[in-house]
Enzyme design. Structure first.
Site, PDB file in Angstrom:
ATOM      1  CG  HIS A  36      -2.005   1.026   1.136  1.00  0.00           C
ATOM      2  ND1 HIS A  36      -3.214   0.771   0.502  1.00  0.00           N
ATOM      3  CD2 HIS A  36      -2.089   2.304   1.554  1.00  0.00           C
ATOM      4  CE1 HIS A  36      -3.978   1.841   0.558  1.00  0.00           C
ATOM      5  NE2 HIS A  36      -3.317   2.796   1.181  1.00  0.00           N
ATOM      6  CG  ASP A  38      -2.371   6.391   0.360  1.00  0.00           C
ATOM      7  OD1 ASP A  38      -3.291   6.207  -0.460  1.00  0.00           O
ATOM      8  OD2 ASP A  38      -2.395   5.960   1.521  1.00  0.00           O
ATOM      9  CD  GLU A 141      -6.824   3.121   1.590  1.00  0.00           C
ATOM     10  OE1 GLU A 141      -6.342   4.067   0.958  1.00  0.00           O
ATOM     11  OE2 GLU A 141      -6.477   2.836   2.756  1.00  0.00           O
ATOM     12  CG  HIS A 168     -10.747   4.666   3.697  1.00  0.00           C
ATOM     13  ND1 HIS A 168     -10.805   5.831   4.412  1.00  0.00           N
ATOM     14  CD2 HIS A 168      -9.437   4.364   3.574  1.00  0.00           C
ATOM     15  CE1 HIS A 168      -9.578   6.228   4.712  1.00  0.00           C
ATOM     16  NE2 HIS A 168      -8.718   5.360   4.214  1.00  0.00           N
ATOM     17  CG  HIS A 214      -9.032   1.145   6.149  1.00  0.00           C
ATOM     18  ND1 HIS A 214      -9.110   2.327   6.829  1.00  0.00           N
ATOM     19  CD2 HIS A 214      -7.902   1.220   5.403  1.00  0.00           C
ATOM     20  CE1 HIS A 214      -8.078   3.097   6.509  1.00  0.00           C
ATOM     21  NE2 HIS A 214      -7.315   2.444   5.647  1.00  0.00           N
ATOM     22  CG  HIS A 235      -2.765  -0.094   4.481  1.00  0.00           C
ATOM     23  ND1 HIS A 235      -3.735  -0.618   3.680  1.00  0.00           N
ATOM     24  CD2 HIS A 235      -3.222   1.135   4.840  1.00  0.00           C
ATOM     25  CE1 HIS A 235      -4.730   0.233   3.558  1.00  0.00           C
ATOM     26  NE2 HIS A 235      -4.450   1.315   4.257  1.00  0.00           N
ATOM     27  CG  ASP A 304      -0.766   3.769   5.117  1.00  0.00           C
ATOM     28  OD1 ASP A 304      -1.100   4.241   4.001  1.00  0.00           O
ATOM     29  OD2 ASP A 304      -1.520   3.753   6.099  1.00  0.00           O
TER      30      ASP A 304
HETATM   31 ZN   LIG Z   1      -5.579   3.099   4.524  1.00  0.00          ZN
END
Ligand SMILES: [Zn+2]
Length: 410
Positions: A36, A38, A141, A168, A214, A235, A304
């Site tokens: 993961h 971002d 996600e 999420h 999540h 993650h 992450d």
């Molecule tokens: Zn996340």
């Protein structure tokens, strides 16, 4: 004696370097596949997804955890890039925003072909390893990105989505998120609703990895029970070391073990130490714990990076992966265990997901019940209460007349 003190110091330094050298030797053959990252979200917020402007150059990109030199220094060979859109887009423009984030990932591959290659299967990852490029995959996600539609789920698969995080940090109309376990959100689906179960089945049929980062514990258990393929936590860390509800509790870790699934450890300080500060060694503690409870085959990395504000000392950006691997070697992880955590465990899960997938099987078709769809701005075409597709202007005029008559205006 002073001489022996120096000697021991020298030995300590040499040993430290040895583990680091060993880590690099292993990672040259088996680079890390991270679960993961971002960066695509950062590209949206910093540049509105304009990759061609000077500051967005990924070779010199500053103030991010991720750029091309850092990926190279970190021996990153595979990356699930997060196609993320926040929960406030749910029932609004979530699908459009998800498509745009998939587009920016694909444009990264197009613009930097010497570094990134967009792939959609395990063979593609292995090929990228051989070519020394970063295998780039799309992880979506948040279940709100499919807008409660199996048709959207299938279309995202065709566009390259290879994992979907079921929620999420908000419930979808069909799955509950981790905030249910803190009491901040109400349980709505008791894990997975009937439609949520169809989503999981369809993901199995398509070959999309089910991601349980999540989600609530009830959703974790429901998905682990239902899925015919192993799942991932892209993650998440270990709850017993840091009691944060984003982490995975031990009873779920045992289900992970029984199903051949995978936990890719999150480096966010708040999930590692439950404090604002954390260290690389504490991340290694999470890896050790998951290995102890779920087995060495259940461990992976899901840093992450670029999705969090605080990272442990020693793991400040993606270039630091070899230091973490050196720490595992120092803790007597075997070379096979380290290679597993780096890439082989994810490849095993992905191959199992590919084997379970069956595109000759009929797709799931049953739509979510109309009553479970939220928000007033959506149309209801296809549901019985929706107006007919071929409504004629005459009919419209007739209903307008009825309304106006009702209001006493005609
Ligand atoms: Zn996340």
């Amino acid at each position: 004696m002073q001489t022996s003190w120096w000697l021991w110091a020298l030995v300590a330094v040499c040993t430290g370097d040895q583990f680091r050298d060993e880590a690099e030797r292993i990672m040259r053959g088996t680079p890390v596949i991270d679960g993961h990252n971002d960066l695509p979200w950062r590209l949206l917020t910093m540049f509105n997804n304009r990759l061609q402007i000077e500051r967005a150059n990924l070779t010199s990109l500053a103030n991010t955890h991720t750029n091309i030199p850092k990926l190279r220094a970190g021996f990153v060979g595979g990356q699930f890039w997060s196609a993320y859109t926040p929960c406030d887009t749910q029932n609004k423009d979530a699908v459009k925003r998800t498509l745009e984030q998939i587009d920016v990932i694909q444009r990264m591959c197009q613009m930097y072909p010497e570094t990134f290659v967009c792939v959609t299967n395990s063979a593609g990852i292995r090929q990228a390893f051989r070519e020394g490029r970063v295998a780039s995959l799309v992880g979506v996600e948040g279940g709100h990105s499919i807008d409660s539609s199996l048709g959207v789920l299938r279309t995202l698969y065709r566009l390259g989505m290879r994992y979907l995080t079921l929620t999420h940090s908000c419930n979808t109309p069909w799955a509950d998120n981790w905030l249910v376990d803190t009491g901040e959100d109400k349980a709505e689906s008791q894990g997975l609703s009937h439609f949520g179960q169809s989503v999981v089945k369809e993901m199995n049929r398509l070959g999309v990895i089910i991601d349980l980062a999540h989600v609530s514990v009830a959703t974790m258990k429901a998905a682990l029970r239902l899925s015919t393929a192993p799942v991932i936590f892209s993650h998440s860390s270990a709850y017993s070391l840091c009691q944060h509800r984003r982490n995975v509790p031990d009873d779920v870790l045992r289900l992970v073990n029984q199903t051949g699934s995978l936990v890719m450890v999150n480096f966010y300080n708040d999930y590692v130490s439950c404090r604002q500060e954390a260290t690389l060694s504490q991340v290694a503690d999470h890896l050790d714990h998951i290995k102890k409870v779920a087995g060495a085959g259940a461990v992976g990395f899901g840093g992450d990076f670029d999705g969090v504000s605080r990272l442990p000392v020693g793991l400040e950006d993606v270039s630091k992966y070899p230091d973490l691997v050196a720490e595992l070697l120092r803790r007597r992880w075997t070379e096979a265990e380290v290679r597993g955590a780096l890439a082989n465990n994810l490849l095993r899960v992905f191959e199992a997901v590919e084997q379970v997938s069956d595109h000759t099987q009929s797709p799931e078709e049953e739509p979510i019940p109309a009553a479970q769809l939220q928000a007033s701005c959506r149309t209801m075409y296809g549901y019985s209460e929706a107006p007919s597709l071929h409504r004629q202007p005459g009919a419209l005029l007739a209903s307008l007349t009825t309304v106006l008559l009702g209001l006493g205006l005609l």
